[in-house]
Write a protein that holds these residues in place. Sequence first.
Motif, PDB file in Angstrom:
ATOM      1  N   VAL A 138     -51.191 -11.951 -10.648  1.00  0.00           N
ATOM      2  CA  VAL A 138     -52.558 -11.321 -10.917  1.00  0.00           C
ATOM      3  C   VAL A 138     -52.759 -10.854 -12.266  1.00  0.00           C
ATOM      4  CG1 VAL A 138     -51.842  -8.710 -10.136  1.00  0.00           C
ATOM      5  CG2 VAL A 138     -54.294  -9.659  -9.921  1.00  0.00           C
ATOM      6  N   THR A 139     -53.751 -11.000 -12.920  1.00  0.00           N
ATOM      7  CA  THR A 139     -53.870 -10.371 -14.272  1.00  0.00           C
ATOM      8  C   THR A 139     -54.903  -9.142 -14.229  1.00  0.00           C
ATOM      9  OG1 THR A 139     -55.566 -11.827 -14.817  1.00  0.00           O
ATOM     10  CG2 THR A 139     -53.521 -12.682 -15.470  1.00  0.00           C
ATOM     11  N   ALA A 140     -54.677  -8.028 -14.956  1.00  0.00           N
ATOM     12  CA  ALA A 140     -55.658  -7.034 -15.161  1.00  0.00           C
ATOM     13  C   ALA A 140     -55.406  -6.143 -16.331  1.00  0.00           C
ATOM     14  CB  ALA A 140     -55.305  -6.148 -13.833  1.00  0.00           C
ATOM     15  N   ASP A 141     -56.224  -5.399 -16.792  1.00  0.00           N
ATOM     16  CA  ASP A 141     -56.152  -4.626 -17.854  1.00  0.00           C
ATOM     17  C   ASP A 141     -55.018  -3.638 -18.077  1.00  0.00           C
ATOM     18  OD1 ASP A 141     -58.725  -5.585 -18.409  1.00  0.00           O
ATOM     19  OD2 ASP A 141     -59.885  -3.714 -18.204  1.00  0.00           O
ATOM     20  N   SER A 142     -54.372  -3.309 -17.041  1.00  0.00           N
ATOM     21  CA  SER A 142     -53.421  -2.246 -16.999  1.00  0.00           C
ATOM     22  C   SER A 142     -52.443  -2.520 -15.814  1.00  0.00           C
ATOM     23  CB  SER A 142     -54.017  -0.870 -16.887  1.00  0.00           C
ATOM     24  OG  SER A 142     -54.529  -0.494 -15.590  1.00  0.00           O
TER      25      SER A 142
END
Length: 624
Positions: free
Chosen positions: A434-438
């Motif tokens: 999963v990719t996210a900001d933090s």
Amino acid sequence: MTATAETRRFEAEVAQVLHLVTHSLYSHKDIFLRELISNASDALDKLRFESLARPELLAGDADLHVDLSWDPDAGTLTLTDNGIGMSREEVIDNIGTIARSGTRRFLDALSGDARKDSRLIGQFGVGFYSAFIVADKVTLTTRRADASEADGVRWESSGTGEYSLETLAVPERGTRIVLHLKSDEREFLDGWKLRDLIARYSDHVAFPIRMQASKDGKPDGEFEAVNQASALWMRPKSELTDADYQAFYKSFGHDFNDPLAWTHNRVEGNQSYTLLLYVPGAQPFDAMLGGRDERKGLKLYVRRVYIMDGAEQLLPPWLRFVRGVVDSDDLPLNVSRELLQDNRLVSQIRAACIKRVLDLLEKLAKDDPAKFAQFTREFGNVLKEGIADDPANRERIAKLLRFASTHGDGADKTVSLEDYVGRMQAGQDVIWYVTADSFAAAKGSPQIEALKARGVEVLLMFERIDEWMIGYLGEFAGKKLRHVAKGQFDAAGGADAEQRRQVEEAAAGVVDKLKQSLGERVRDVRVSHRLTDSPACLVLDEHDMALHMQRLLREAGHDVPASQPVLEVNSAHALVRRFEGETDPGRAADLAVLLLDQAQLAGGGALEDPAAFVQRLNRVILGG
Ligand code: ADP
Ligand code: MG
């Protein structure tokens, strides 16, 4: 001649650097000697290089060296080199102005931490000013090797706002720097102390640094070399200790910290060359801040003659953290940057550099996980660029990458793709990420709930480069990498198809009702198989760019077409049930939009109309 003497003001930023250097780096004041010797050594390198084409520059004085002397009575230290010297314009440009962009970036990079900042000083090309840490007046007398005796220059300053310049006769080429030491810096007027500093910081400068013996505290007798004065990289490995390599790195790299690792190789074959490459322990500021195209870390020599810094053709951008020396036996001495660009020998050396660094990193990962973790923290993101830039080495680079994971705990607890694949569950055929900001946002993503519930590992990616990098990587060890929030989700690989069909059938009514309620706001509404605890999440098509990437790019001023998200709902969740049973059209509409808005928020997104969200939320809470 008129107006040979004048007083000029430093440019504002130079004055600022001077002030910072003298005040904030006091705790590392010793560095002034290293910096001045390094400048003298550069000047000797430049002369040797220019003299290849014009041997007359060496006339009568081919023995290149740096002399260091002290005078306890006058309170002065004097450093003399017979290098290239400077013309009047060069003195103004190099020492009085900020023509060199280093100064500005140096100021931006200062952290207030003296230890870190003292590393910066050499790296940003502001080393000369370190003289003012210990001196309240500096007199520099210089004559360019190709100028006539009458065209010498004297520069003098007390390091406050001004400097004076004067043209005068100087019989010898090169530069002499006299430091008038501050009254409380007399400790440097001591031959032993100075020798000790040279041994510590400048032992491997490739030219002799010469001093006289001490007698009654004063210099006495002939000048003799007090350093090794040999090109360390040309010495056989068997003669060199770890301490030698570390000391060389520090003087050469203007770094106080030990390097993480190094590799030293002599290659003999259809062409011969020597590589000495270091992986630093921390980001070298010049190379990192300067971005992909600016690399100063690698010095090119041809048969021991220094040719240039930052030979970017010798290392790809994704290895720009590497520092060191390449010394070729076969390149022509007059090699230029243009010539390097399309040269068979150069591309061979470059391939060897890449291979050696990858070997070194693989060994580090295997033998010293703590150091490798430090490497990952400092340079892991730079290395990821290699996935896109170097398809031939993609597999090797991918093995060196580390990611946070639902099986580790914490942003630093990282796993390799090999670890992941090695413990994949029976029947699992993709690598989930999963990719996210933090880290927190990745870890809290609703989309990973069902996988977590089944004990399936998910890689948690939160660096800007990850999404882009995965686009190039695609798969590892034959397993596709799959974003948890993209495409149709099937954690069990079809084994539970019947159960899924039943859930979808049972939820058909609420899904329809949501579609009608939300209308144009969403591309589609589906029942989710990804969720266990959350009521809703947003998902994308297989090839859509992740929502947080779209956001980042938009913030950076790019024109990214918004891909409309698909809303997935957890039909078992109480909030979804409540919407299903809500008969009042106003309240049902509020609930539908709230589901969408919170899915947006949980993914780290910002709402278009936060005030409307709050009003809606309050209406629902108060049951109005
Ligand atoms: P850097 O060495 O990183 O360029 P410095 O502040 O140490 O930055 O030196 C500034 C410049 O002054 C050098 O690049 C060089 O052009 C010039 N310079 C300094 N010392 C000498 C010297 N001994 N001989 C010739 N030029 C010198
Ligand atoms: Mg310097």
